[in-house]
Design a protein around this motif. Structure first.
Motif, PDB file in Angstrom:
ATOM      1  N   ASN A 102       0.811  -1.214   0.000  1.00  0.00           N
ATOM      2  CA  ASN A 102       0.000   0.000   0.000  1.00  0.00           C
ATOM      3  C   ASN A 102       0.849   1.270   0.000  1.00  0.00           C
ATOM      4  O   ASN A 102       0.318   2.363   0.130  1.00  0.00           O
ATOM      5  N   GLY A 103       2.146   1.119  -0.143  1.00  0.00           N
ATOM      6  CA  GLY A 103       3.015   2.280  -0.149  1.00  0.00           C
ATOM      7  C   GLY A 103       2.975   3.024  -1.476  1.00  0.00           C
ATOM      8  O   GLY A 103       2.500   2.515  -2.496  1.00  0.00           O
ATOM      9  N   ALA A 104       3.490   4.243  -1.443  1.00  0.00           N
ATOM     10  CA  ALA A 104       3.510   5.084  -2.644  1.00  0.00           C
ATOM     11  C   ALA A 104       4.742   4.769  -3.489  1.00  0.00           C
ATOM     12  O   ALA A 104       5.813   4.445  -2.969  1.00  0.00           O
ATOM     13  N   ARG A 105       4.579   4.898  -4.794  1.00  0.00           N
ATOM     14  CA  ARG A 105       5.682   4.743  -5.752  1.00  0.00           C
ATOM     15  C   ARG A 105       5.759   6.047  -6.538  1.00  0.00           C
ATOM     16  O   ARG A 105       4.805   6.416  -7.232  1.00  0.00           O
ATOM     17  N   LEU A 106       6.882   6.729  -6.416  1.00  0.00           N
ATOM     18  CA  LEU A 106       7.008   8.102  -6.873  1.00  0.00           C
ATOM     19  C   LEU A 106       7.978   8.234  -8.044  1.00  0.00           C
ATOM     20  O   LEU A 106       8.896   7.432  -8.199  1.00  0.00           O
ATOM     21  N   ALA A 107       7.780   9.292  -8.829  1.00  0.00           N
ATOM     22  CA  ALA A 107       8.705   9.615  -9.923  1.00  0.00           C
ATOM     23  C   ALA A 107       8.773  11.128 -10.068  1.00  0.00           C
ATOM     24  O   ALA A 107       7.743  11.813 -10.066  1.00  0.00           O
ATOM     25  N   VAL A 108       9.987  11.662 -10.195  1.00  0.00           N
ATOM     26  CA  VAL A 108      10.194  13.096 -10.424  1.00  0.00           C
ATOM     27  C   VAL A 108      10.043  13.363 -11.919  1.00  0.00           C
ATOM     28  O   VAL A 108      10.779  12.800 -12.730  1.00  0.00           O
ATOM     29  N   GLU A 145       1.254   8.442   3.800  1.00  0.00           N
ATOM     30  CA  GLU A 145       1.475   7.210   3.045  1.00  0.00           C
ATOM     31  C   GLU A 145       2.970   6.997   2.898  1.00  0.00           C
ATOM     32  O   GLU A 145       3.686   7.873   2.390  1.00  0.00           O
ATOM     33  N   HIS A 146       3.465   5.863   3.358  1.00  0.00           N
ATOM     34  CA  HIS A 146       4.898   5.603   3.246  1.00  0.00           C
ATOM     35  C   HIS A 146       5.279   5.357   1.795  1.00  0.00           C
ATOM     36  O   HIS A 146       4.443   4.977   0.960  1.00  0.00           O
ATOM     37  N   VAL A 147       6.541   5.598   1.490  1.00  0.00           N
ATOM     38  CA  VAL A 147       7.046   5.471   0.121  1.00  0.00           C
ATOM     39  C   VAL A 147       7.823   4.171  -0.020  1.00  0.00           C
ATOM     40  O   VAL A 147       8.660   3.837   0.818  1.00  0.00           O
ATOM     41  N   GLU A 148       7.563   3.457  -1.102  1.00  0.00           N
ATOM     42  CA  GLU A 148       8.289   2.229  -1.398  1.00  0.00           C
ATOM     43  C   GLU A 148       9.455   2.474  -2.352  1.00  0.00           C
ATOM     44  O   GLU A 148      10.557   1.971  -2.130  1.00  0.00           O
ATOM     45  N   LEU A 173       2.120  16.401 -17.419  1.00  0.00           N
ATOM     46  CA  LEU A 173       3.108  15.575 -16.734  1.00  0.00           C
ATOM     47  C   LEU A 173       2.750  14.092 -16.786  1.00  0.00           C
ATOM     48  O   LEU A 173       3.619  13.235 -16.595  1.00  0.00           O
ATOM     49  N   GLU A 174       1.474  13.808 -17.033  1.00  0.00           N
ATOM     50  CA  GLU A 174       1.028  12.419 -17.013  1.00  0.00           C
ATOM     51  C   GLU A 174       1.723  11.567 -18.074  1.00  0.00           C
ATOM     52  O   GLU A 174       1.882  10.355 -17.901  1.00  0.00           O
ATOM     53  N   LYS A 175       2.141  12.189 -19.182  1.00  0.00           N
ATOM     54  CA  LYS A 175       2.801  11.408 -20.238  1.00  0.00           C
ATOM     55  C   LYS A 175       4.150  10.865 -19.782  1.00  0.00           C
ATOM     56  O   LYS A 175       4.694   9.935 -20.405  1.00  0.00           O
ATOM     57  N   LEU A 176       4.681  11.418 -18.699  1.00  0.00           N
ATOM     58  CA  LEU A 176       5.971  10.972 -18.187  1.00  0.00           C
ATOM     59  C   LEU A 176       5.830  10.035 -16.987  1.00  0.00           C
ATOM     60  O   LEU A 176       6.817   9.676 -16.364  1.00  0.00           O
ATOM     61  N   ARG A 177       4.599   9.665 -16.664  1.00  0.00           N
ATOM     62  CA  ARG A 177       4.370   8.782 -15.510  1.00  0.00           C
ATOM     63  C   ARG A 177       4.714   7.331 -15.870  1.00  0.00           C
ATOM     64  O   ARG A 177       4.046   6.715 -16.706  1.00  0.00           O
ATOM     65  N   PRO A 178       5.721   6.744 -15.236  1.00  0.00           N
ATOM     66  CA  PRO A 178       6.029   5.336 -15.495  1.00  0.00           C
ATOM     67  C   PRO A 178       4.911   4.438 -14.957  1.00  0.00           C
ATOM     68  O   PRO A 178       4.166   4.834 -14.057  1.00  0.00           O
ATOM     69  N   PRO A 179       4.797   3.235 -15.493  1.00  0.00           N
ATOM     70  CA  PRO A 179       3.780   2.297 -14.987  1.00  0.00           C
ATOM     71  C   PRO A 179       3.965   2.044 -13.492  1.00  0.00           C
ATOM     72  O   PRO A 179       5.091   2.007 -12.993  1.00  0.00           O
ATOM     73  N   SER A 180       2.872   1.907 -12.800  1.00  0.00           N
ATOM     74  CA  SER A 180       2.802   1.605 -11.362  1.00  0.00           C
ATOM     75  C   SER A 180       3.123   2.795 -10.471  1.00  0.00           C
ATOM     76  O   SER A 180       2.959   2.711  -9.250  1.00  0.00           O
ATOM     77  N   VAL A 181       3.583   3.921 -11.033  1.00  0.00           N
ATOM     78  CA  VAL A 181       3.861   5.103 -10.202  1.00  0.00           C
ATOM     79  C   VAL A 181       2.541   5.725  -9.746  1.00  0.00           C
ATOM     80  O   VAL A 181       1.636   5.956 -10.551  1.00  0.00           O
ATOM     81  N   THR A 182       2.433   6.010  -8.451  1.00  0.00           N
ATOM     82  CA  THR A 182       1.181   6.495  -7.877  1.00  0.00           C
ATOM     83  C   THR A 182       1.161   7.989  -7.609  1.00  0.00           C
ATOM     84  O   THR A 182       0.096   8.549  -7.348  1.00  0.00           O
ATOM     85  N   GLU A 183       2.311   8.651  -7.658  1.00  0.00           N
ATOM     86  CA  GLU A 183       2.363  10.095  -7.454  1.00  0.00           C
ATOM     87  C   GLU A 183       3.584  10.658  -8.168  1.00  0.00           C
ATOM     88  O   GLU A 183       4.651  10.040  -8.207  1.00  0.00           O
TER      89      GLU A 183
END
Length: 362
Positions: free
Chosen positions: A164-170, A302-305, A192-202
């Motif tokens: 349930n942790g967050a998966r982030l991308a800059v 939400e903790h970050v994974e 920015l959504e076009k740069l969102r990798p799969p499974s990234v939640t924020e």
């Protein structure tokens, strides 16, 4: 109510297409200052409601003076008038209270047992309504501003559950007028959504690819190990002691939203004796990051994974995430870390103390 969302304008239920659209779609098409919170304890109270109303008034004041196009339907009149903060707060509170008194009883009546409610309040208006006035008083502000209240169901995610942790991308740069919460950001962040990798939640924001500011809809924190010089003393050889760590988040002056939960994290750290520093976490020092978490008024904490950062900042000019080479940090613990748990517990304690009873708002 699990499949419904209610939308009110100045206390009146709307049955237009706006009411049926997702809240993000509605915000994207209506300029204004807004805030979002939710209920707690099976819809018995609103989380940190007083803080939300105060920040809403602050956002309106900031936007009216520095970026009226983000607040008003038209921008043919710039408010350079002597409007005091207490006046804004009084006018906004009266408007919001009136609208909430109409909206909440209807939403509560349709709510199913066990459901929580998400509540978004948007304040906007037409700058033309101020034309011809040399001074803006509270009565005029109440006539010139519209209050929309959106209420829908919300299912909070469990805090301490594996996966349930967050998966982030800059993926992008910080936003303008970041010290106010305004609806146009919903539209501005869409590319920015076009740069969102799969499974990234924020998605995270940075102006230089190193110093991380905040998320698109969250504030961002890291928990760092102190070096030996900083950690000298009783906690030097006890890595389970909170004094061996420091929590970091970007300062407001760097261009981040003064989030409600962000402020509460600071207060919790102070009360628990956890070192806290307002400095933008630096990716170049991510090897000393032991934990990370994000906060928002819906998610709370939400903790970050994992965190991904482009190997080259210039690569963000790419058309898709697949064209970017990524560096990644994966946190070792499977769930929230020790400091994150302490802070989360402190947030929930404050939520219980500062919960605004629904009965007081209806």
């Amino acid at each position: 109510m699990s499949s419904s969302r209610f939308l009110f304008r100045n206390g009146t239920v709307l049955h237009s297409s706006d009411a049926a659209a997702p809240i993000t779609t509605f915000l994207e098409s209506h300029p204004g200052a807004y805030t979002t919170t939710r209920t707690h304890h099976t819809a018995s109270c609103l989380l940190f409601w007083e803080r939300h109303v105060n920040r809403l008034a602050d956002s309106i004041r900031i936007l009216s003076n520095s970026a009226p196009k983000l607040l008003f339907q038209s921008n043919n009149h710039r408010l350079s008038l002597p409007v005091t903060s207490p006046m804004w707060e009084s006018a906004v509170r009266a408007l919001v209270d009136d609208s909430m008194n109409e909206a909440l009883p209807i939403a509560m009546n349709e709510r199913r047992g066990g459901e929580e409610l998400s509540v978004t309040v948007l304040v906007c208006g037409s700058s033309g309504r101020f034309n011809g006035f040399e001074y803006v008083d509270e009565e005029l502000m109440r006539e010139a501003l519209d209050v929309y209240v959106s209420v829908g169901c919300y299912v909070p995610r469990a805090f301490d559950v594996r996966g349930n942790g967050a998966r982030l991308a800059v993926v992008g740069q910080g936003r303008d007028v970041a010290n106010a919460k305004y609806s146009d950001w919903v539209r501005l962040r869409k590319p920015l959504e076009k740069l969102r990798p799969p499974s990234v939640t924020e998605l995270l924001l940075s102006n230089d690819g190193d110093h991380i500011l905040e998320g698109c809809v969250t504030n961002f924190f890291v928990v760092c190990r102190k070096d030996n010089d900083e950690a000298k003393g009783t906690c030097l050889h006890d890595q389970n002691n909170t004094c061996a760590f420091e929590v970091q988040t970007a300062p407001i002056q760097d261009g981040v939203l003064p989030g409600i939960i962000r402020q509460i994290v600071m207060e919790v750290c102070l009360s628990k004796g956890i070192s806290f520093r307002e400095v933008a976490p630096s990716w170049s020092k991510h090897e000393i990051w032991e934990e990370a978490f994000i906060t928002s008024s819906l998610r709370l904490l939400e903790h970050v994974e994992t965190i991904q950062v482009p190997s080259s900042w210039k690569s963000l000019n790419s058309k898709t995430w697949e064209e970017i080479s990524w560096e990644q940090k994966q946190f070792e613990q499977e769930g929230p870390g020790m400091i994150t748990r302490v802070i989360q517990k402190g947030i929930m304690e404050k939520a219980n103390l500062e919960g605004f009873p629904i009965g007081d708002a209806v």
